[in-house]
Design a protein around this motif. Structure first.
Motif, short mmCIF file in Angstrom:
data_model
loop_
_atom_site.label_atom_id
_atom_site.label_comp_id
_atom_site.label_asym_id
_atom_site.label_seq_id
_atom_site.Cartn_x
_atom_site.Cartn_y
_atom_site.Cartn_z
N GLU A 193 0.83 -1.20 0.00
CA GLU A 193 0.00 0.00 0.00
C GLU A 193 0.87 1.26 0.00
O GLU A 193 0.35 2.37 0.01
N PHE A 210 -1.59 7.87 12.87
CA PHE A 210 -2.13 6.90 13.81
C PHE A 210 -1.00 6.17 14.53
O PHE A 210 -1.01 6.01 15.75
N GLY A 228 -2.95 9.36 7.05
CA GLY A 228 -3.78 8.84 8.14
C GLY A 228 -3.08 7.76 8.94
O GLY A 228 -3.07 7.80 10.17
N PHE A 229 -2.48 6.82 8.25
CA PHE A 229 -1.83 5.69 8.92
C PHE A 229 -0.62 6.16 9.73
O PHE A 229 -0.44 5.76 10.88
N PHE A 264 -5.76 12.75 4.53
CA PHE A 264 -5.92 11.55 5.36
C PHE A 264 -5.48 10.29 4.64
O PHE A 264 -4.87 9.41 5.21
N PHE A 306 -11.55 4.21 11.00
CA PHE A 306 -11.06 5.20 10.04
C PHE A 306 -9.81 4.77 9.28
O PHE A 306 -9.64 5.10 8.11
N VAL A 307 -8.88 4.08 9.96
CA VAL A 307 -7.61 3.79 9.31
C VAL A 307 -7.70 2.55 8.42
O VAL A 307 -7.28 2.58 7.26
N ARG A 339 -9.04 2.74 4.86
CA ARG A 339 -8.10 3.32 3.89
C ARG A 339 -7.14 2.28 3.37
O ARG A 339 -6.51 2.47 2.34
N LEU A 340 -6.98 1.20 4.12
CA LEU A 340 -6.08 0.14 3.68
C LEU A 340 -6.87 -0.96 2.97
O LEU A 340 -6.37 -2.05 2.75
N PHE A 384 -10.54 4.06 16.46
CA PHE A 384 -10.05 4.91 15.38
C PHE A 384 -9.37 4.07 14.31
O PHE A 384 -9.60 4.25 13.11
N LEU A 385 -8.57 3.11 14.76
CA LEU A 385 -7.89 2.22 13.81
C LEU A 385 -8.90 1.46 12.96
O LEU A 385 -8.81 1.44 11.73
N PHE A 398 -18.32 6.73 17.13
CA PHE A 398 -17.72 6.27 15.89
C PHE A 398 -18.78 5.74 14.93
O PHE A 398 -18.71 4.61 14.47
#
Lengths: 309, 215
Positions: free
Chosen positions: A42, A234, A230-231, A226, B72-73, B76-77, B68-69, B162
């Motif tokens: 990624e 975090f 974002g990652f 983000f 939201f995170v 994205r992955l 949050f992981l 959330f």
């Protein structure tokens, strides 16, 4: 470690344990490698995902937010311990008019989510987010610490109070000068464990809208994009929390082992499960009691400290 | 109490959502906790380390960050699932180590003479654990397990922040719509949570007293 569950391993058992160890090791390494490969796929380890962290302004913003988190937790901790002491004393009052309402208030405070408390403090008293979070944390954790202290006082050997009274001290003075200090000392590990929980809970400020670490990293990540950062943000935030909490937990353990008050508190610290300060309190009380006298029903206590709430 | 008449169904829906989330999380987190506890006491070092590492990691991470992981995170992955599922996963991951610790301290509370007796009779590790230790440990373990569940009940409220609609989220919506009735809304919603946590606490107390007499 409960090594009594199995023999000191002989050659065959050792070999088997080794094989099992190696298999899990390989499985673990495989899983880790898969995660890393996926993340690399990624592009998460590319330089352009992390280049914002070259900018000291970003670190300044994150540091400032971490400071807010720590500040909120520090103020709330002091208030929670003070409130807890008051709650414990009121709860054990000889006057029914004092005892019963305190009990009801404590049940009420312990039984609901801190988040709900924060949110409604925010809108009912029209305070800033900062004070809503501080007051929510202080009230909730104060109630839990109060219960722990009460359990500590109840668990003291009867002779302590009797000695105080025999010396001519008033009941109140006995409680304040003889019983309370001992209970506080015995419960210190539990209180500190609860304060670590409090620090973690300060991140609930994110939901109420306080600009603490979690919200700040999100704001920053969104500002810089983000999907790109974002990652990264975090991961940095996670490490910040891990470091602070691990240091605090270590401190708590040190504090517990230094405490000269006795074995009971040390035992409690060893068993402390962080979240469940209450349970541990009972465990340590039971061991203390059984040393002195036949087991008595432990003081009623419920609620489970919280973690996250 | 205007809001109760007009929007009682919103509250009810939130309450049911909270209950559903709670039930599903307990169903998933307890087995995971048992697994973690079993790994923690097993003779295989790697398993012990994995379990200890996982426990330490999650116990020192705020629940908000776990949410949050997952919410939201991870999307994205490329991990895109329903928010409900993310929330249950977050709560499960966060709560399982606490269940595991409760179980482990219960196992430690069984007098070592029991294990020694079993070992001297020639029982293997598996037999000692499953026939002697665990049946005794379960008794002492149930009250702490209930306490963790109480904490979990309160933690479900984080899901409301959330994007999951549950009791806390419904209280937020109501507080927005009925600004002059916030105190009543707060008390009603708090009562909903207390309706779960106080009976559970009483149950834990009762069991605790029973266990104390037995030993």
């Amino acid at each position: 470690m409960t090594s009594v569950l199995y023999d000191v391993p002989g050659p065959r058992a050792r070999r088997r344990a080794l094989i099992a160890s190696i298999i899990t090791g390989i499985a673990l390494a495989g899983a880790l490698a898969w995660v890393i490969v996926t993340l690399t796929g990624e592009g998460l380890f590319d330089a352009d995902r992390w280049d914002v962290f070259r900018d000291p302004v970003v670190w300044g913003a994150l540091g400032g937010a971490l400071l807010v988190t720590l500040q909120v937790a520090a103020i709330a901790s002091v208030l929670a311990v003070l409130l807890g002491s008051v709650f414990a004393l009121l709860r054990l009052s000889r006057l029914k008019v004092v005892r019963v309402p305190t009990t009801v208030v404590l049940e009420f405070l312990r039984g609901m989510p801190v988040l709900l408390m924060m949110f409604f403090i925010l809108i009912m008293f029209a305070t800033s987010q900062y004070w809503a979070v501080v007051m929510g944390l202080a009230l909730y954790n104060g109630a839990i610490i109060g219960e722990a202290l009460r359990a500590g006082i109840v668990a003291l050997p009867k002779g302590q109070r009797e000695a105080g009274l025999a010396l001519g001290m008033t009941p109140l003075l006995t409680r304040l000068l003889v019983e309370f200090p001992q209970a506080f000392r015995a419960m210190t590990p539990i209180i500190v464990a609860q304060l670590v929980v409090l620090l973690k809970d300060s991140s609930l400020g994110y939901i109420v809208g306080l600009e603490e670490l979690v919200r700040r990293q999100r704001t920053l990540a969104e500002f810089y994009g983000f999907s790109q950062y974002g990652f990264s943000f975090f991961v940095i935030t996670l490490f910040a929390f891990l470091i602070v909490n691990l240091v605090l937990s270590m401190l708590a353990r040190r504090l517990a082992s230094r405490d000269p008050a006795g074995r009971a508190s040390r035992r409690a610290a060893r068993k402390t499960t962080g979240e469940n300060a209450d349970t541990t309190a009972i465990a340590s009380i039971r061991t203390r009691r059984s040393e002195a006298q036949p087991p008595v029903a432990p003081p009623s206590d419920h609620g489970g400290g919280d973690g996250g709430n | 109490m205007q809001f109760l008449i007009e929007s009682g169904d919103v509250l009810l829906e939130g309450f049911l959502s909270t209950l559903r989330m709670l039930a599903l999380t307990v169903l998933l987190a307890v087995p995971l906790g048992i697994l973690l506890a079993a790994m923690r006491i097993s003779p295989v070092p790697t398993l012990r380390w994995v379990s200890a590492g996982f426990t330490e990691l999650l116990r020192n991470t705020p629940l908000t960050l776990v949410f949050f992981l997952l919410v939201f995170v991870l999307p994205r992955l490329g991990v895109i699932v329903d928010f409900q599922i993310s929330a249950i996963a977050a709560l499960t991951l966060y709560t399982a180590p606490f269940y595991a610790e409760a179980i482990r301290s219960g196992i430690n509370s069984v007098p070592s003479g029991q294990a020694e007796a079993a070992r001297s009779l020639g029982l293997t590790f598996g037999q000692t654990a499953s026939l002697v230790i665990i049946p005794q440990a379960i008794r002492t373990v149930v009250p702490p397990l209930i306490n963790v569940t109480i904490a979990l009940t309160k933690n479900t409220s984080v899901a409301g922040g959330f994007l999951v609609f549950e009791l806390f989220a419904s209280s937020r919506r109501l507080a927005n719509n009925y600004a002059d009735e916030t105190i009543a809304i707060f008390l009603v919603v708090a009562a909903c949570y207390l309706a779960i946590t106080i009976p559970l606490g009483r149950l834990a107390d009762q069991l605790e007293k029973k266990v104390a007499v037995l030993r």
